[in-house]
Design a protein around this motif. Sequence first.
Motif, PDB file in Angstrom:
ATOM      1  N   GLU A 319       9.135   7.476 -10.603  1.00 57.68           N
ATOM      2  CA  GLU A 319       9.712   6.385  -9.829  1.00 57.68           C
ATOM      3  C   GLU A 319       9.999   6.828  -8.396  1.00 57.68           C
ATOM      4  OE1 GLU A 319      10.821   2.746  -8.742  1.00 57.68           O
ATOM      5  OE2 GLU A 319       9.935   3.287 -10.685  1.00 57.68           O
ATOM      6  N   PHE A 320      10.482   8.055  -8.243  1.00 52.89           N
ATOM      7  CA  PHE A 320      10.723   8.604  -6.906  1.00 52.89           C
ATOM      8  C   PHE A 320       9.410   8.725  -6.142  1.00 52.89           C
ATOM      9  CE2 PHE A 320      11.578  12.559  -4.278  1.00 52.89           C
ATOM     10  CZ  PHE A 320      12.257  11.866  -3.286  1.00 52.89           C
ATOM     11  N   GLY A 321       8.342   9.112  -6.836  1.00 45.76           N
ATOM     12  CA  GLY A 321       7.032   9.213  -6.212  1.00 45.76           C
ATOM     13  C   GLY A 321       6.543   7.868  -5.700  1.00 45.76           C
ATOM     14  N   GLU A 326       5.452   4.052  -1.205  1.00 42.91           N
ATOM     15  CA  GLU A 326       5.704   2.798  -0.494  1.00 42.91           C
ATOM     16  C   GLU A 326       6.189   3.058   0.926  1.00 42.91           C
ATOM     17  OE1 GLU A 326       4.995  -0.348  -1.365  1.00 42.91           O
ATOM     18  OE2 GLU A 326       3.988   0.649  -3.047  1.00 42.91           O
ATOM     19  N   TYR A 327       7.031   4.084   1.077  1.00 47.43           N
ATOM     20  CA  TYR A 327       7.503   4.449   2.420  1.00 47.43           C
ATOM     21  C   TYR A 327       6.335   4.896   3.296  1.00 47.43           C
ATOM     22  CZ  TYR A 327       9.699   7.237   6.104  1.00 47.43           C
ATOM     23  OH  TYR A 327      10.063   7.759   7.319  1.00 47.43           O
ATOM     24  N   ALA A 328       5.446   5.699   2.735  1.00 47.61           N
ATOM     25  CA  ALA A 328       4.347   6.281   3.512  1.00 47.61           C
ATOM     26  C   ALA A 328       3.268   5.262   3.859  1.00 47.61           C
ATOM     27  CB  ALA A 328       3.726   7.450   2.749  1.00 47.61           C
ATOM     28  N   LYS A 329       3.259   4.121   3.180  1.00 50.54           N
ATOM     29  CA  LYS A 329       2.263   3.083   3.486  1.00 50.54           C
ATOM     30  C   LYS A 329       2.595   2.330   4.775  1.00 50.54           C
ATOM     31  CE  LYS A 329       0.770   2.090  -1.266  1.00 50.54           C
ATOM     32  NZ  LYS A 329       0.779   1.068  -2.353  1.00 50.54           N
ATOM     33  N   ASN A 330       3.836   2.422   5.200  1.00 52.28           N
ATOM     34  CA  ASN A 330       4.280   1.728   6.406  1.00 52.28           C
ATOM     35  C   ASN A 330       4.237   2.663   7.612  1.00 52.28           C
ATOM     36  OD1 ASN A 330       5.017  -0.771   5.060  1.00 52.28           O
ATOM     37  ND2 ASN A 330       6.695   0.398   4.139  1.00 52.28           N
TER      38      ASN A 330
END
Length: 647
Positions: A319-321, A326-330
């Motif tokens: 879940e942390f991954g 999701e953070y890195a997609k932005n």
Amino acid sequence: MVTNLHYDVCTIFVLIILLLAFNIRKLVIGRTNNIFCFMVVCLLMGTILDIVGESYGYLIPINSFTSRFRPMVDTLFFLFRNITVPLFVAYIASLLGVYSRYKKNKVLVFLWAVPYLVIVLLLILNFFNHKLFYYNYKMAYMHGPWLKYLYVIAVYYFALAMAELIASRKIIERERFYELLLFMPCNMIAALVQMYRSELHIDLFATAIVLVIISIGVQRPEVYIDYRSGVYSYSAFNNQMRKIYDLGEPMSLLIFKYVNHKSINSSVGFDTYTVLIRKLARKIESGKAALKSSSNIYFIDNGTFIISGDFDKESKIIEFGREILEYAKNPVDLGSMEVMLEPIVCYLRFPVDIKNVESLVSFITDIETKVTHTEELINLSEVSLTKDFKMRNDMDAIIKRGIVKNGFQMYYQPIYSIKEEKFTSAEALIRLIDEEYGFVSPALFIPASEKSGAIHQIGDFVFKDVCRFIASDEYKGTGLKYIEINLSVAQCIETDLVTKFNMAMIQAGVDASQINLEITETAADYDPEVTDKNINALSDMGFAFSLDDYGTGYSNIKRVVSLPLDIVKLDKTLVDEMDDPQMWIVITNTVTLLKNMNKKILVEGVEDERALKRFAELGCDYIQGYFFSKPLPEKEFVSFINEHNNK
């Protein structure tokens, strides 16, 4: 009494400097460092309390008010002083990678915690029976008959720490082993000295000195901390994984890599790239607490972060991954600019999904080639049984098998001459058919062979086999003028390339004019001095040259002018964009420029008649693509040419 305080004052200075050094050297992350820091803090508190206790009657007046606090001060001293020994055991367990064993095994927890709880109980009882320590009528501190039990418990913890060290001696360097072992005899000797010379308070000072030695020799921040990111380095990761493997203690690993790290680094510069690394490290660090897992963060200097965690926390780590992904997609805001990452996040269990450290390091280093790039988190246990994964991770063995067992085959794609209205040449393309996996894509085996060095053997095979084909009666019957052969970056910088090609042609009985060598801009610019020497020598021998993939990369016109090129091959990406009006202007001007330079133009990737007509009308010379034919095995290729050229 002033003499008694000298060692304690020195101890305080040593410990404060040690804590400051820890903060400056960024040794405040990770469980092992946290335990060590806590041990230093406890020793510092114990030393301060020892000074306060020894100050009664000298710096602190003895009266009814101050006397009430004296027992509490000494009790707290014993609590802080004695906890450093079980903390040292915990530090050893964490350093050796066996900390999780204590968490899972209640017996080990009992053996570690209960002795200290006995100390706590003895200190509580001392308020009532004064068996540990007491005060005479002058409020002077006196040893009680139970004090020896504290020494017995300390010896027990030393024995426990020694047992862990000896059991794990194979996975720790000899120097670190002896530096850690030093903690026990130094403390025991100092305690014995102080037992018989109570006016010499040297045990705390001795412990502080040993902690300094451990900090310098065992912690080794210059080796185990990556200063750009502030988290653990590759060396620390490699060292920890070897411990895990040797101990047989499985661990969860989360791999986060942004595969475009090179382009970002070159675009934003060193300082801004460092800001990006630190921001990502802080982001991971801030979310790590939610794992409730004994986790560490590592940074490998190829855009890769690795988060280690407990084996039984799989769902939370996954879940942390997903949160990281999701953070890195932005876009990542770096203040003056934003950058887009191309992230891969993969969860695996070591050594369950990957069996040894070497394979693990290889997988992480080239993860973008080992797994299919998706926008979802990759759970290695779910994909490791697929044919694609096995093939990607067995690529070196597949290539070696292909070389030994003749798995490599040459295919040929016809090239059509617009002026002559027939096929006049072909491009030779290497293919690999493996006995276990079947067809292996060149997109997989060529990068792997370039990394392993097998590309040299493959390149030799290609040239020799094409020479054999050109010398055959079947080829002569096709009426083709030449065959194009791709030269890799590795071949371009071979010092014996000209000699090898010359010998192969002599043995086959072919002429250099029957071969056209294709190079890319990347290959031509890799080592210009050696490459230019080879290209010029081959050109003098009679080889013609084509520049492949023009329209990708930087398309350096100066380089095009300087090389002895006969043909420039427009890349398929230009064909795909021909309906874009702006791109068509670029294509038109490019063709005009190249024609004015007296270069022949070949268009790659033509798949329909409309594209054929547009580029023919533009004045291009040759067409290659699936509109005419896909690459064909040798016999099928000969049949194709004979059929179509004899119509």
